[in-house]
Design a protein around this motif. Structure first.
Motif, PDB file in Angstrom:
ATOM      1  N   MET A 188     -25.660   1.949  -8.626  1.00  0.00           N
ATOM      2  CA  MET A 188     -24.239   2.298  -9.060  1.00  0.00           C
ATOM      3  C   MET A 188     -23.502   1.439  -9.883  1.00  0.00           C
ATOM      4  SD  MET A 188     -22.325   5.004  -7.749  1.00  0.00           S
ATOM      5  CE  MET A 188     -23.553   5.547  -6.852  1.00  0.00           C
ATOM      6  N   SER A 189     -22.804   1.958 -10.888  1.00  0.00           N
ATOM      7  CA  SER A 189     -22.249   1.412 -12.034  1.00  0.00           C
ATOM      8  C   SER A 189     -20.916   0.399 -11.455  1.00  0.00           C
ATOM      9  CB  SER A 189     -21.676   2.297 -13.216  1.00  0.00           C
ATOM     10  OG  SER A 189     -20.755   2.862 -12.616  1.00  0.00           O
ATOM     11  N   ASN A 190     -20.846  -0.595 -12.323  1.00  0.00           N
ATOM     12  CA  ASN A 190     -19.748  -1.447 -12.222  1.00  0.00           C
ATOM     13  C   ASN A 190     -18.567  -0.729 -12.433  1.00  0.00           C
ATOM     14  OD1 ASN A 190     -21.133  -3.896 -11.362  1.00  0.00           O
ATOM     15  ND2 ASN A 190     -21.235  -4.567 -13.641  1.00  0.00           N
ATOM     16  N   THR A 191     -18.455   0.178 -13.015  1.00  0.00           N
ATOM     17  CA  THR A 191     -17.227   1.042 -13.171  1.00  0.00           C
ATOM     18  C   THR A 191     -16.900   1.770 -11.961  1.00  0.00           C
ATOM     19  OG1 THR A 191     -17.662   1.580 -15.444  1.00  0.00           O
ATOM     20  CG2 THR A 191     -15.942   2.877 -14.561  1.00  0.00           C
ATOM     21  N   ILE A 192     -17.706   2.365 -11.215  1.00  0.00           N
ATOM     22  CA  ILE A 192     -17.514   3.043 -10.035  1.00  0.00           C
ATOM     23  C   ILE A 192     -17.047   2.060  -8.882  1.00  0.00           C
ATOM     24  CG2 ILE A 192     -18.431   4.486  -7.939  1.00  0.00           C
ATOM     25  CD1 ILE A 192     -19.870   6.073 -10.146  1.00  0.00           C
ATOM     26  N   LEU A 193     -17.815   0.944  -8.930  1.00  0.00           N
ATOM     27  CA  LEU A 193     -17.492  -0.241  -8.092  1.00  0.00           C
ATOM     28  C   LEU A 193     -16.067  -0.848  -8.157  1.00  0.00           C
ATOM     29  CD1 LEU A 193     -18.607  -1.945  -5.807  1.00  0.00           C
ATOM     30  CD2 LEU A 193     -19.667  -3.615  -7.426  1.00  0.00           C
ATOM     31  N   ASN A 194     -15.614  -0.914  -9.587  1.00  0.00           N
ATOM     32  CA  ASN A 194     -14.447  -1.357  -9.728  1.00  0.00           C
ATOM     33  C   ASN A 194     -13.355  -0.343  -9.434  1.00  0.00           C
ATOM     34  OD1 ASN A 194     -15.369  -3.747 -10.783  1.00  0.00           O
ATOM     35  ND2 ASN A 194     -15.091  -2.792 -13.025  1.00  0.00           N
ATOM     36  N   LYS A 195     -13.591   1.062  -9.653  1.00  0.00           N
ATOM     37  CA  LYS A 195     -12.648   2.136  -8.911  1.00  0.00           C
ATOM     38  C   LYS A 195     -12.529   1.959  -7.464  1.00  0.00           C
ATOM     39  CE  LYS A 195     -13.746   5.538 -12.514  1.00  0.00           C
ATOM     40  NZ  LYS A 195     -14.436   6.705 -12.644  1.00  0.00           N
ATOM     41  N   VAL A 196     -13.708   1.779  -6.956  1.00  0.00           N
ATOM     42  CA  VAL A 196     -13.770   1.723  -5.297  1.00  0.00           C
ATOM     43  C   VAL A 196     -12.880   0.580  -4.835  1.00  0.00           C
ATOM     44  CG1 VAL A 196     -14.930   1.495  -3.393  1.00  0.00           C
ATOM     45  CG2 VAL A 196     -15.627   3.101  -4.905  1.00  0.00           C
ATOM     46  N   ASN A 197     -13.127  -0.569  -5.446  1.00  0.00           N
ATOM     47  CA  ASN A 197     -12.363  -1.799  -5.241  1.00  0.00           C
ATOM     48  C   ASN A 197     -10.801  -1.821  -5.242  1.00  0.00           C
ATOM     49  OD1 ASN A 197     -14.028  -3.701  -3.864  1.00  0.00           O
ATOM     50  ND2 ASN A 197     -15.033  -3.904  -6.028  1.00  0.00           N
ATOM     51  N   LYS A 198     -10.376  -1.070  -6.438  1.00  0.00           N
ATOM     52  CA  LYS A 198      -9.235  -0.643  -6.830  1.00  0.00           C
ATOM     53  C   LYS A 198      -8.403   0.092  -6.018  1.00  0.00           C
ATOM     54  CE  LYS A 198      -6.057   0.142 -10.779  1.00  0.00           C
ATOM     55  NZ  LYS A 198      -6.189   0.040 -12.285  1.00  0.00           N
ATOM     56  N   ALA A 199      -9.125   1.230  -5.600  1.00  0.00           N
ATOM     57  CA  ALA A 199      -8.588   2.007  -4.177  1.00  0.00           C
ATOM     58  C   ALA A 199      -8.433   1.198  -3.006  1.00  0.00           C
ATOM     59  CB  ALA A 199      -9.465   3.147  -4.157  1.00  0.00           C
ATOM     60  N   LEU A 200      -9.305   0.406  -2.710  1.00  0.00           N
ATOM     61  CA  LEU A 200      -9.254  -0.526  -1.362  1.00  0.00           C
ATOM     62  C   LEU A 200      -8.070  -1.573  -1.635  1.00  0.00           C
ATOM     63  CD1 LEU A 200     -13.084  -0.969  -0.482  1.00  0.00           C
ATOM     64  CD2 LEU A 200     -11.421   0.633   0.661  1.00  0.00           C
ATOM     65  N   GLU A 201      -7.604  -1.888  -2.499  1.00  0.00           N
ATOM     66  CA  GLU A 201      -6.683  -2.936  -2.512  1.00  0.00           C
ATOM     67  C   GLU A 201      -5.434  -2.128  -2.618  1.00  0.00           C
ATOM     68  OE1 GLU A 201      -6.728  -6.214  -2.880  1.00  0.00           O
ATOM     69  OE2 GLU A 201      -8.791  -5.749  -2.718  1.00  0.00           O
ATOM     70  N   GLU A 202      -5.272  -0.867  -2.856  1.00  0.00           N
ATOM     71  CA  GLU A 202      -4.084  -0.324  -2.582  1.00  0.00           C
ATOM     72  C   GLU A 202      -3.899   0.359  -1.314  1.00  0.00           C
ATOM     73  OE1 GLU A 202      -2.845   4.568  -3.391  1.00  0.00           O
ATOM     74  OE2 GLU A 202      -3.440   3.384  -5.198  1.00  0.00           O
ATOM     75  N   ILE A 203      -4.795   0.567  -0.590  1.00  0.00           N
ATOM     76  CA  ILE A 203      -4.754   1.163   0.905  1.00  0.00           C
ATOM     77  C   ILE A 203      -4.781  -0.370   1.761  1.00  0.00           C
ATOM     78  CG2 ILE A 203      -7.311   1.266   1.399  1.00  0.00           C
ATOM     79  CD1 ILE A 203      -4.954   4.051   2.497  1.00  0.00           C
ATOM     80  N   ARG A 204      -5.256  -1.253   1.414  1.00  0.00           N
ATOM     81  CA  ARG A 204      -5.412  -2.577   2.344  1.00  0.00           C
ATOM     82  C   ARG A 204      -4.233  -2.993   2.740  1.00  0.00           C
ATOM     83  NH1 ARG A 204      -9.492  -5.404  -0.385  1.00  0.00           N
ATOM     84  NH2 ARG A 204     -10.968  -4.892   1.031  1.00  0.00           N
ATOM     85  N   PRO A 205      -3.071  -3.164   2.309  1.00  0.00           N
ATOM     86  CA  PRO A 205      -1.701  -3.690   2.789  1.00  0.00           C
ATOM     87  C   PRO A 205      -1.234  -2.708   3.794  1.00  0.00           C
ATOM     88  CG  PRO A 205      -1.456  -3.528   0.345  1.00  0.00           C
ATOM     89  CD  PRO A 205      -2.812  -2.795   0.698  1.00  0.00           C
ATOM     90  N   PHE A 206      -1.618  -1.512   3.954  1.00  0.00           N
ATOM     91  CA  PHE A 206      -1.190  -0.690   5.077  1.00  0.00           C
ATOM     92  C   PHE A 206      -1.864  -0.764   6.149  1.00  0.00           C
ATOM     93  CE2 PHE A 206      -0.171   2.122   1.158  1.00  0.00           C
ATOM     94  CZ  PHE A 206       1.041   2.070   1.413  1.00  0.00           C
ATOM     95  N   LEU A 207      -3.376  -1.305   5.980  1.00  0.00           N
ATOM     96  CA  LEU A 207      -4.155  -1.424   7.340  1.00  0.00           C
ATOM     97  C   LEU A 207      -3.878  -2.917   7.574  1.00  0.00           C
ATOM     98  CD1 LEU A 207      -7.667  -0.370   5.594  1.00  0.00           C
ATOM     99  CD2 LEU A 207      -6.034   0.955   7.315  1.00  0.00           C
ATOM    100  N   ILE A 208      -3.292  -3.744   6.943  1.00  0.00           N
ATOM    101  CA  ILE A 208      -3.062  -5.200   7.433  1.00  0.00           C
ATOM    102  C   ILE A 208      -1.912  -5.028   8.030  1.00  0.00           C
ATOM    103  CG2 ILE A 208      -2.414  -7.395   6.385  1.00  0.00           C
ATOM    104  CD1 ILE A 208      -4.541  -7.135   4.273  1.00  0.00           C
ATOM    105  N   SER A 209      -1.071  -4.285   7.605  1.00  0.00           N
ATOM    106  CA  SER A 209       0.398  -4.169   8.370  1.00  0.00           C
ATOM    107  C   SER A 209       0.314  -3.635   9.802  1.00  0.00           C
ATOM    108  CB  SER A 209       1.313  -3.167   7.651  1.00  0.00           C
ATOM    109  OG  SER A 209       0.774  -1.962   7.783  1.00  0.00           O
ATOM    110  N   ASP A 210      -1.026  -2.944  10.209  1.00  0.00           N
ATOM    111  CA  ASP A 210      -1.273  -2.583  11.364  1.00  0.00           C
ATOM    112  C   ASP A 210      -2.309  -3.387  12.265  1.00  0.00           C
ATOM    113  OD1 ASP A 210       0.356  -0.415  11.391  1.00  0.00           O
ATOM    114  OD2 ASP A 210      -0.900   0.933  10.550  1.00  0.00           O
ATOM    115  N   GLY A 211      -2.440  -4.585  11.640  1.00  0.00           N
ATOM    116  CA  GLY A 211      -3.536  -5.677  12.250  1.00  0.00           C
ATOM    117  C   GLY A 211      -4.941  -5.375  11.701  1.00  0.00           C
ATOM    118  N   GLY A 212      -5.233  -4.575  10.817  1.00  0.00           N
ATOM    119  CA  GLY A 212      -6.503  -4.446  10.568  1.00  0.00           C
ATOM    120  C   GLY A 212      -6.706  -4.564   9.185  1.00  0.00           C
ATOM    121  N   ASN A 213      -8.046  -4.090   8.753  1.00  0.00           N
ATOM    122  CA  ASN A 213      -8.473  -4.206   7.314  1.00  0.00           C
ATOM    123  C   ASN A 213      -9.857  -3.535   6.984  1.00  0.00           C
ATOM    124  OD1 ASN A 213      -8.660  -5.305   4.611  1.00  0.00           O
ATOM    125  ND2 ASN A 213      -8.500  -7.519   5.296  1.00  0.00           N
ATOM    126  N   VAL A 214     -10.284  -3.404   5.884  1.00  0.00           N
ATOM    127  CA  VAL A 214     -11.519  -2.770   5.466  1.00  0.00           C
ATOM    128  C   VAL A 214     -12.379  -3.860   4.557  1.00  0.00           C
ATOM    129  CG1 VAL A 214     -10.367  -1.630   3.742  1.00  0.00           C
ATOM    130  CG2 VAL A 214     -12.440  -0.611   4.675  1.00  0.00           C
TER     131      VAL A 214
END
Length: 78
Positions: A1-27
């Protein structure tokens, strides 16, 4: 898988992660292969009864917003 796709996925996870952390979880990103993202829900998200909703409506939707070429997000800790 290309680094570009990996970078996009990581950027998406960084966007959603604060919501998960606020509920005591993470991804945690495990793998991106053949347009499928494998993640592991951790903390409170791992045993939560709505984690499938979180996975599909939150994590998968956010990842597809950044990387529409992704076809599915799978939780390997399920």
């Amino acid at each position: 898988m290309s680094n570009t796709i990996l970078n996009k996925v990581n950027k998406a996870l960084e966007e959603i992660r604060p919501f998960l952390i606020s509920d005591g979880g993470n991804v945690e990103l495990i793998e991106v292969k053949d347009h499928i993202v494998k993640v592991k829900l951790t903390g409170a998200c791992n045993g939560c009864f709505v984690n499938q909703s979180t996975l599909k409506l939150g994590i998968e939707a956010t990842i597809k917003k950044y990387a529409p070429e992704i076809t599915e997000v799978v939780n390997i800790s399920a």
